[in-house]
Every structure is written in C-alpha cells, then in structure tokens.
Scaffold this active site. Sequence first.
Site, mmCIF file in Angstrom:
data_model
loop_
_atom_site.group_PDB
_atom_site.id
_atom_site.type_symbol
_atom_site.label_atom_id
_atom_site.label_comp_id
_atom_site.label_asym_id
_atom_site.label_seq_id
_atom_site.Cartn_x
_atom_site.Cartn_y
_atom_site.Cartn_z
ATOM 1 N N GLY A 15 46.195 74.024 17.114
ATOM 2 C CA GLY A 15 47.061 74.998 16.447
ATOM 3 C C GLY A 15 48.070 75.695 17.339
ATOM 4 O O GLY A 15 48.568 76.760 16.989
ATOM 5 N N SER A 16 48.427 75.054 18.456
ATOM 6 C CA SER A 16 49.380 75.744 19.349
ATOM 7 C C SER A 16 50.796 75.752 18.767
ATOM 8 O O SER A 16 51.536 76.715 18.978
ATOM 9 C CB SER A 16 49.367 75.139 20.752
ATOM 10 O OG SER A 16 49.963 73.867 20.762
ATOM 11 N N ASN A 17 51.174 74.709 18.032
ATOM 12 C CA ASN A 17 52.500 74.749 17.377
ATOM 13 C C ASN A 17 52.514 75.816 16.287
ATOM 14 O O ASN A 17 53.485 76.555 16.141
ATOM 15 C CB ASN A 17 52.865 73.372 16.817
ATOM 16 C CG ASN A 17 53.449 72.463 17.885
ATOM 17 O OD1 ASN A 17 54.591 72.636 18.302
ATOM 18 N ND2 ASN A 17 52.654 71.514 18.351
ATOM 19 N N LYS A 94 46.259 63.701 9.051
ATOM 20 C CA LYS A 94 46.054 62.912 7.829
ATOM 21 C C LYS A 94 47.406 62.552 7.231
ATOM 22 O O LYS A 94 48.405 63.234 7.466
ATOM 23 C CB LYS A 94 45.264 63.737 6.801
ATOM 24 C CG LYS A 94 43.873 64.083 7.262
ATOM 25 C CD LYS A 94 42.992 62.863 7.185
ATOM 26 C CE LYS A 94 41.630 63.115 7.805
ATOM 27 N NZ LYS A 94 40.820 61.919 7.901
ATOM 28 N N ASN A 110 57.514 67.286 10.420
ATOM 29 C CA ASN A 110 56.447 66.976 11.386
ATOM 30 C C ASN A 110 57.044 67.008 12.782
ATOM 31 O O ASN A 110 58.256 66.829 12.956
ATOM 32 C CB ASN A 110 55.874 65.578 11.101
ATOM 33 C CG ASN A 110 54.715 65.244 12.022
ATOM 34 O OD1 ASN A 110 53.847 66.096 12.275
ATOM 35 N ND2 ASN A 110 54.688 64.038 12.560
ATOM 36 N N HIS A 112 56.448 65.245 16.637
ATOM 37 C CA HIS A 112 55.782 64.141 17.340
ATOM 38 C C HIS A 112 56.057 64.291 18.830
ATOM 39 O O HIS A 112 57.202 64.557 19.218
ATOM 40 C CB HIS A 112 56.320 62.799 16.817
ATOM 41 C CG HIS A 112 55.617 61.630 17.419
ATOM 42 N ND1 HIS A 112 54.366 61.228 16.997
ATOM 43 C CD2 HIS A 112 55.966 60.795 18.427
ATOM 44 C CE1 HIS A 112 53.989 60.182 17.720
ATOM 45 N NE2 HIS A 112 54.940 59.906 18.597
ATOM 46 N N ASP A 153 55.417 58.724 11.109
ATOM 47 C CA ASP A 153 56.481 58.955 12.106
ATOM 48 C C ASP A 153 57.799 58.262 11.779
ATOM 49 O O ASP A 153 58.561 57.936 12.695
ATOM 50 C CB ASP A 153 56.008 58.509 13.508
ATOM 51 C CG ASP A 153 54.773 59.261 13.950
ATOM 52 O OD1 ASP A 153 54.643 60.452 13.612
ATOM 53 O OD2 ASP A 153 53.933 58.653 14.639
ATOM 54 N N GLU A 182 57.713 71.146 22.661
ATOM 55 C CA GLU A 182 57.460 71.106 21.210
ATOM 56 C C GLU A 182 57.555 72.504 20.612
ATOM 57 O O GLU A 182 58.169 72.705 19.562
ATOM 58 C CB GLU A 182 56.053 70.563 20.924
ATOM 59 C CG GLU A 182 55.887 69.099 21.185
ATOM 60 C CD GLU A 182 54.488 68.642 20.790
ATOM 61 O OE1 GLU A 182 54.012 69.030 19.713
ATOM 62 O OE2 GLU A 182 53.865 67.906 21.561
HETATM 63 C C1 GRF Z 1 51.170 68.083 19.044
HETATM 64 O O1 GRF Z 1 51.301 67.369 20.233
HETATM 65 C C2 GRF Z 1 52.058 67.486 17.978
HETATM 66 O O2 GRF Z 1 53.194 66.872 18.492
HETATM 67 C C3 GRF Z 1 51.184 66.436 17.357
HETATM 68 O O3 GRF Z 1 49.896 66.979 17.389
HETATM 69 C C4 GRF Z 1 49.787 67.929 18.438
HETATM 70 C C5 GRF Z 1 49.289 69.195 17.808
HETATM 71 O O4 GRF Z 1 49.012 70.203 18.744
HETATM 72 N N1 GRF Z 1 51.670 66.086 16.040
HETATM 73 P P1 GRF Z 1 48.686 71.672 18.250
HETATM 74 O O5 GRF Z 1 47.510 71.577 17.295
HETATM 75 O O6 GRF Z 1 49.918 72.199 17.590
HETATM 76 O O7 GRF Z 1 48.325 72.425 19.493
#
Ligand code: GRF
Length: 204
Positions: A15-17, A94, A110, A112, A153, A182
């Site tokens: 969940g860092s994003n 998923k 999304n 990537h 993707d 990211e």
């Molecule tokens: C990230 O590297 C993103 O690019 C990929 O999954 C990872 C998720 O990381 N789709 P987080 O859960 O957001 O830390």
Amino acid sequence: MAKVLRLGFLASGRGSNLQAILQACRDGRLKATPAVVISNNANSGALALARREALPACHLSSKTHPDPENLDQAITAILQKHGVDLVVLAGYMKMVGPLTLRTYRNRILNIHPALLPNHGGQGMYGMAVHEAVLRAGEKETGATVHLVDGVYDSGLILAQRRVPVHSDDTPDRLAARVLETEHELYVEVLRGIIEGNIKLAAMT
Ligand code: GRF
C-alpha cells in the site's frame, strides 16, 4: 467550481502507492477525495492503512464471493455506493472484472514498475519485473501509468518516468529506486487528470 473527484482504490499488498496518494490528498497537492479502499487480501497493508485513516475499507475476494461474476458486481456496487469517479489500482494483483471495466471504462488507472510495453504482461509483477530488467541488461527502467483495459499491462499509456539502472544494482535496490518514482508519478498523473492536462477519453 469543478467537482472534486472521488477516488476508489483497489490494492492487494503493502500500500505504499496508496499512502503516497492519500498524503497528496491530505496536504492539498491533489484536489481529490479518497472514497474507498477495496482489497482482495484481508491482511494487506493497504487495508490496514485505510482503516488507520478511517477510510471506508472492504475485503472483497474469491473468499467473500466465490463466484467471479458476483465478486465483480460487488466491487462495482461498492465503488458506485461511494460515488467513485476514478478507480486507482495500487498494487492490485487481480484482473478487474468485465462489469467494473465497463462501468468505469477509461476511468481505471494502474501503475507498473517498468517502461511498458517492456517487462509487462501476465506474471510480470513484483521482483520478477526488476529481475527481468537486470537480466536484459537494460541501462534504464522506470514507471508507467496506464489505463486498464482487461489485458494485463496493455491499456493506453498516460505517462512514464525513467529511472537509471546502476551496474551494481540488485533487484531489491532497483525496486526501491523505481518505487520512489512511482509515488511521484502516480500523484502527478492524478493531478494532470484533475487539472485537465491529461484528458481521459469519454467513458462510452
Ligand atoms: C508497485 O510496484 C506497483 O507498480 C505494482 O505493485 C507494486 C505495489 O506496491 N503494480 P505498493 O503496494 O503500492 O507498495
């Protein structure tokens, strides 16, 4: 005044994003409202974070809904119930179901951790991506934000940011460098959409 967009998140892991985007909403860099976090993983960091932040948070998976069609309906219903305008996949492992895809056509993003179309597709997630980049001897990699269209993707690329590969990189070190990018790129793309600099095609 323009409507404040409501964001719905789908996440499976750390969940860092999600955290980076929530922070940007909180400190005013993003004029958006986090509306709901859905995870297929009851023990995900993303769900724990949502609960700490007192956001609506739901576990929806094949455990709660064994029939894939029911699961797809439940996900769409929760997104709609919370008035979500834009769906943000933040490490969602998923496939998004056909009903959700239709309902939020051109409104599902999304991220990537590579420069698509390279090093993407089924099975290319987590460390596998960074290992493939190193194995291919790439001098640079990066992050890509794209629309989700039902094939892993493959949707329209909205933005990419390059990240150098160092000669002594390990997959872990490279992953950490890409992840920082990211977090910046995802917030920037969302800001671009909100401010109208990135135009999403009509929904139908
Ligand atoms: C990230 O590297 C993103 O690019 C990929 O999954 C990872 C998720 O990381 N789709 P987080 O859960 O957001 O830390």
